[in-house]
Design an enzyme around this catalytic site. Structure first.
Site, PDB file in Angstrom:
ATOM      1  CB  CYS A   1      -2.440   6.917   6.115  1.00 28.82           C
ATOM      2  SG  CYS A   1      -1.493   7.317   4.638  1.00 28.82           S
TER       3      CYS A   1
ATOM      4  CB  CYS B   1      -1.070   3.142   8.947  1.00 30.70           C
ATOM      5  SG  CYS B   1      -1.640   2.077   7.623  1.00 30.70           S
TER       6      CYS B   1
ATOM      7  CB  CYS C   1       5.956   5.107   4.559  1.00 26.82           C
ATOM      8  SG  CYS C   1       6.939   6.570   4.194  1.00 26.82           S
TER       9      CYS C   1
ATOM     10  CB  CYS D   1      -0.936  -0.038   1.212  1.00 25.56           C
ATOM     11  SG  CYS D   1      -2.136   1.304   1.248  1.00 25.56           S
ATOM     12  CB  CYS D   2       3.842   2.306   2.016  1.00 23.27           C
ATOM     13  SG  CYS D   2       3.255   2.795   3.643  1.00 23.27           S
TER      14      CYS D   2
HETATM   15  S1  SF4 Z   1       0.547   4.571   5.699  1.00 22.68           S
HETATM   16 FE1  SF4 Z   1      -1.023   2.951   5.589  1.00 22.68          FE
HETATM   17  S2  SF4 Z   1      -2.742   3.751   4.404  1.00 22.68           S
HETATM   18 FE2  SF4 Z   1      -0.959   5.120   4.093  1.00 22.68          FE
HETATM   19  S3  SF4 Z   1      -0.012   4.401   2.237  1.00 22.68           S
HETATM   20 FE3  SF4 Z   1       1.043   3.336   3.910  1.00 22.68          FE
HETATM   21  S4  SF4 Z   1      -0.095   1.423   4.307  1.00 22.68           S
HETATM   22 FE4  SF4 Z   1      -1.361   2.751   2.964  1.00 22.68          FE
END
Ligand code: SF4
Length: 233
Positions: free
Chosen positions: A199, A202, A225, A116-117
């Site tokens: 975010c 998280c 991240c 996701c990151c």
């Molecule tokens: S911090 Fe969490 S929601 Fe944001 S990009 Fe990374 S995994 Fe995705």
């Protein structure tokens, strides 16, 4: 002059003793419009925006807008744009949240935060830095073991440009003292137990005495991240 890892090393010792303002002024004189400041609107970032605006204007600022920031962060962004002469670039992921859910399944951050990151921060960072010669970050040595060797001036081999960390040797107390003394607007979540803010899915508040970064990716063996190194892909 073309900057490389070797030229950075020749300046590293000298700039280590400069104040953040001195480093930012030198960076502006050296790179001008090739200089950009990364901001997730944490405490260090708002302090740096204030410091930078005192030595050059407009300040080119970019944020990696994952579409998953806290409402308080989006409001702070607006406040800072009103108050400071900044040119804010909101760099978005290639996929909307809906497209990501369709491609990767719902709530990817719960299953694979590195992926996701990678999609929402790391890939956009490459676009945010394209065409720039140097970037400024709020990294401090004290923040995490992964940042313990940060220097005010570094070579970013991954993106092939200079990286400046003007607060590398600053303590948390020193950053707070600056923000309070200069009445810099900051994220109200800091006063509600969130020392590090990313975010919303998280990030959680931390208990008094807990590691300041324990509230990030809680439950996962993940502390970064990926934009400053680390595992995101
Ligand atoms: S911090 Fe969490 S929601 Fe944001 S990009 Fe990374 S995994 Fe995705």
């Amino acid at each position: 002059m073309t900057w490389t890892n070797e030229t950075v090393r020749t300046y590293q010792e000298q700039v280590r003793h400069w104040t953040p303002g001195e480093l930012l002024r030198w960076a502006w004189e050296t790179w001008g419009d090739g200089l950009t400041l990364a901001s997730s609107f944490g405490l260090e970032d708002v302090a740096l925006i204030d410091m930078a605006a005192r030595v050059f204007q407009p300040v080119d600022v970019f944020c990696l807008d994952t579409d998953l920031l806290f409402p308080e962060t989006y409001r702070l962004m607006e406040t800072l744009v009103q108050r400071y002469p900044i040119r804010l670039r909101r760099v978005r992921p290639r996929l909307t949240l809906e497209e990501q859910a369709a491609q990767e399944g719902p709530e990817l951050w719960r299953r694979d935060p590195d992926r996701c990151c990678g999609l929402r921060k790391v890939e956009p960072l490459g676009r945010a830095l394209a065409g720039y010669a140097a970037w400024v970050t709020g990294i401090r040595r004290e923040q995490a073991p992964t940042r313990a060797h940060a220097e005010p001036l570094e070579w970013d081999a991954r993106h092939n440009l200079v990286k400046l960390n003007p607060l590398a040797y600053w303590t948390t107390d020193a950053v707070w003292a600056y923000v309070r003394a200069e009445a810099v607007p900051y994220n109200p979540l800091h006063d509600r137990g969130y020392p590090s803010i990313g975010c919303w899915p998280c990030t959680r508040a931390v208990a008094p005495g807990e590691d300041p970064r324990a509230g990030r990716w809680s439950g996962f063996d993940k502390t970064e991240c990926g934009i400053h190194g680390g595992p995101a892909r």
